[in-house]
Design an enzyme around this catalytic site. Structure first.
Site, short mmCIF file in Angstrom:
data_model
loop_
_atom_site.label_atom_id
_atom_site.label_comp_id
_atom_site.label_asym_id
_atom_site.label_seq_id
_atom_site.Cartn_x
_atom_site.Cartn_y
_atom_site.Cartn_z
N CYS A 95 32.86 16.65 -21.29
CA CYS A 95 31.62 15.93 -21.00
C CYS A 95 31.95 14.60 -20.36
CB CYS A 95 30.88 15.73 -22.33
SG CYS A 95 29.47 14.66 -22.16
N THR A 132 30.97 23.72 -10.16
CA THR A 132 29.64 23.13 -10.25
C THR A 132 28.89 23.24 -8.92
OG1 THR A 132 30.35 21.63 -11.98
CG2 THR A 132 28.39 20.98 -10.74
N1 PLP Z 1 31.22 27.09 -15.49
C1 PLP Z 1 31.98 27.14 -16.58
C2 PLP Z 1 31.84 28.29 -17.52
C3 PLP Z 1 32.90 26.13 -16.84
O1 PLP Z 1 33.67 26.18 -17.94
C4 PLP Z 1 33.00 25.05 -15.93
C5 PLP Z 1 33.92 23.91 -16.19
O2 PLP Z 1 33.95 23.38 -17.28
C6 PLP Z 1 32.20 25.05 -14.78
C7 PLP Z 1 31.31 26.09 -14.60
C8 PLP Z 1 32.26 23.93 -13.77
O3 PLP Z 1 33.42 24.02 -12.98
P1 PLP Z 1 34.01 22.72 -12.24
O4 PLP Z 1 34.74 21.94 -13.28
O5 PLP Z 1 34.97 23.29 -11.21
O6 PLP Z 1 32.90 22.02 -11.62
#
Ligand code: PLP
Length: 377
Positions: free
Chosen positions: A319, A74
């Site tokens: 979520c 994220t």
């Molecule tokens: N992008 C995708 C496609 C994801 O599946 C996720 C996590 O669910 C993220 C970004 C975010 O990653 P993080 O959990 O390390 O913040």
């Protein structure tokens, strides 16, 4: 005795590999310090961090200095989108993206709009893949960047990333690729900016990385000390970075994990109640991914039953509110709200054997039959 839990939610998170002795030394406080300190303790940690960086760079086929550590996917997504926008003062004011992206991308784009950029939505097909003709129609020299994920985290389908990259570059636009669901299992995408997350591939949670291709104009988002080449301030989590790098090395040692995931997924699908409707039958997906619906049963009802039966699955993206919303990916694919509210995702890590997968399918079937049985006609 309650039945053992079977985790079919690997796309949400995977079990970290056991930490090595070196990772444990850090976690248990036998080795500590700040990798930016110039003294011996700092230099030692900096060396460890750079070893981890080297491992990621190699897996990414990137240069060493192109890889920066973050607190996860994220944060890296925020830098990948906001960084080039903050650095750009020219005439490129449009961003192209589809509504099937992860929320860490979609919600960050709202900030870009506040910064004066225009977000234009790319069409996707029924299985969430960017439609190339739609991209071609939107592309122009006013586009700053195109954002497209390598694999969709809900459906497991793969975007035509090489095609997207080539078209972006033909008009001088940047290509940003969310590689969270594919790294390091699939060959890396040659994007200008891409990002990954440790806990999706048997590393620890709370650590990730971004690759910024050399020469890509990016302004930092997190400000402070000059860590990570002045691009991401904040003292690095060396233990987590090393642990994540060890997970990358384990993947390299175990190419058979991809087939193991597929075998578990296929065993599960074969055993599953025939009322299950897969969303992407016959379409290439990540090997451990199965997405679909039991028409007439909403995801929340199903997931509560599965949970009680010891099967951990999901309706799509994990979520934080704990509620099950209709899948925004399914809505983007053209499903209606009822259908999108029925979406279920079963994802298999290397830790699920085909026998365990069949056991899970039988438990799921019993839940589905119980739900249908409880219905008054
Ligand atoms: N992008 C995708 C496609 C994801 O599946 C996720 C996590 O669910 C993220 C970004 C975010 O990653 P993080 O959990 O390390 O913040």
């Amino acid at each position: 005795m309650a039945a053992a839990l079977i985790d079919l939610d690997a796309a949400a998170s995977t079990r970290p590999i056991p930490p090595s002795a070196r990772v444990r030394e850090l976690l248990e406080g036998r080795v500590w310090g700040n990798p930016s300190s110039l003294h011996a303790a700092g230099r030692r940690l900096k060396q460890t961090l750079d070893e981890a960086r080297e491992v990621l760079a190699e897996a990414w086929r990137a240069e060493f200095g192109e890889v920066l550590f973050t607190s996860g996917g994220t944060e890296a997504a925020n830098l990948a989108l906001l960084g080039p926008a903050l650095a750009h003062h020219g005439p490129r004011r449009r961003v192209l993206v589809s509504r099937a992206e992860h929320h860490c991308v979609l919600h960050t784009l709202a900030v870009l709009e506040r910064l004066g950029f225009q977000v234009d939505w790319l069409p996707v097909d029924r299985v969430g893949r960017v439609w190339i003709d739609g991209l071609e129609a939107e592309l122009g020299e006013d586009v700053l960047m195109v954002v497209a994920m390598h694999a969709n985290n809900e459906l497991g389908t793969l975007n035509p990333v090489e095609d997207i990259r080539a078209r972006c570059h033909s008009v001088g636009a940047l290509f940003v690729c969310d590689s969270v669901q594919t790294f390091p299992a699939l060959p890396p995408v040659e994007a200008d900016l891409s990002f990954v997350s440790g806990h999706k591939f048997h590393g620890p949670p709370g650590v990730g990385a971004i690759r910024i291709r050399a020469g890509t104009p990016v302004e930092p988002v997190l400000r402070g000390g000059g860590q990570e080449r002045e691009m991401r301030a904040g003292t690095e989590n060396v233990a987590a970075a090393l642990w994540m790098a060890e997970a990358v090395l384990e993947h390299r040692e175990h190419p058979e994990w991809t087939d193991q995931r597929r075998a578990a997924r296929d065993a599960f699908a074969d055993e599953l109640d025939p009322s299950f409707v897969p969303t992407a039958p016959g379409v290439p997906t990540l090997s451990g991914h199965l997405h679909g619906r039991f028409p007439g049963i909403d995801a929340e009802t199903a997931l509560i039953r599965f949970d009680r039966a010891g099967v951990l699955a999901s309706s799509g993206a994990a979520c934080s509110s704990g509620s099950v919303e209709p899948s925004h990916v399914m809505l983007a694919c053209g499903y209606d709200a009822k259908e999108a509210g029925e979406a279920l995702r079963f994802t298999f890590s290397k830790d699920v054997s085909p026998d365990l997968a069949r056991d899970a399918a039988r438990r799921v079937n019993a839940c589905i039959q119980a739900i249908f049985g409880n219905r008054t006609p």
